[in-house]
Scaffold this motif. Sequence first.
Motif, short mmCIF file in Angstrom:
data_model
loop_
_atom_site.label_atom_id
_atom_site.label_comp_id
_atom_site.label_asym_id
_atom_site.label_seq_id
_atom_site.Cartn_x
_atom_site.Cartn_y
_atom_site.Cartn_z
N ALA A 159 0.83 -1.20 0.00
CA ALA A 159 0.00 0.00 0.00
C ALA A 159 0.87 1.26 0.00
O ALA A 159 0.58 2.23 -0.71
N LEU A 160 1.95 1.26 0.77
CA LEU A 160 2.84 2.41 0.80
C LEU A 160 3.49 2.64 -0.55
O LEU A 160 3.67 3.78 -1.00
N SER A 161 3.86 1.55 -1.22
CA SER A 161 4.56 1.67 -2.50
C SER A 161 3.65 2.22 -3.60
O SER A 161 4.14 2.64 -4.65
N GLN A 162 2.34 2.22 -3.36
CA GLN A 162 1.40 2.74 -4.34
C GLN A 162 1.04 4.20 -4.09
O GLN A 162 0.27 4.80 -4.85
N ARG A 163 1.58 4.77 -3.02
CA ARG A 163 1.28 6.16 -2.69
C ARG A 163 2.45 7.05 -3.10
O ARG A 163 3.60 6.79 -2.78
N LYS A 164 2.13 8.14 -3.79
CA LYS A 164 3.17 9.04 -4.29
C LYS A 164 3.93 9.74 -3.16
O LYS A 164 5.05 10.22 -3.36
N GLU A 165 3.31 9.81 -1.96
CA GLU A 165 4.00 10.46 -0.85
C GLU A 165 5.27 9.71 -0.46
O GLU A 165 6.27 10.32 -0.05
N GLY A 193 9.58 3.56 -9.11
CA GLY A 193 9.31 2.17 -9.45
C GLY A 193 8.71 1.37 -8.31
O GLY A 193 8.93 0.17 -8.21
N GLY A 194 7.92 2.04 -7.46
CA GLY A 194 7.31 1.34 -6.35
C GLY A 194 8.21 1.18 -5.15
O GLY A 194 7.79 0.67 -4.11
#
Length: 248
Positions: free
Chosen positions: A135-141, A148-149
Amino acid sequence: MSKGNGGNGETLMRAGKARNRSVRYTPYPSRRPMLKFGVIADVQYADEDDGANFDKSRTRYYRDGLRKLRRAVDWWKREGVSFALDLGDVIDGGNGAKGEQDGALRAVLAAFDELGKPVTHVVGNHERMNFSKAALSQRKEWSPEGAGGRLYHSWCLPGKVAGSAWKVLVLNAYEHAAIRHDDPMLRKLPLCSEPDYTICRDLLLSRNPNLAPDERAWYSGVYWGSGLADSDARFLPYNGMFGAEQLR
């Protein structure tokens, strides 16, 4: 600091020795900073009444974290910073247990947006308690475009001199951790068997004798740091580690 009589450094040292007086740093008027940026850590916001930390030794002001962040943003704007760094734990880990992590995060990010400048967020243990790595890797923050995730990356900020730039390296000290976002207090069965988790659990058990082999007992009031040498004081359940790829 200056060693000359009456210099800024001497003034700063004298002020520091006085009781009940705040230390104020006066920058050298002839030197302009090459770069100004804001730094904040452990906002740990939650829409929750005041509570206590893990060992009940300190009061936790959950809602006040957002107010202090807004004060920091106001000050950064007055100082004219180029960007800001959030060093992790931007919302409290208890939000996830109530399903309130998304709302708490929106409130905090809205406060950061008031700065109107880039903000870089670093992963802390409370991020891992609220969100899965996926979930974190999908957030731009935490994983901006081009990363690349990955939750570690770098970006550049143009410098004041033509053709120059500052390169900001963002590391992820929680690439591996014995923290479960779906069960941060490790009370559920079955226990996690994912490699990311088991590697860290086994390392903690090998270096910290205060931790029971059954990790469900880790959060039962045991003082994790009892008797640990300074070199082993980092082997605690709420800490994390870098991965091999990140360190190359």
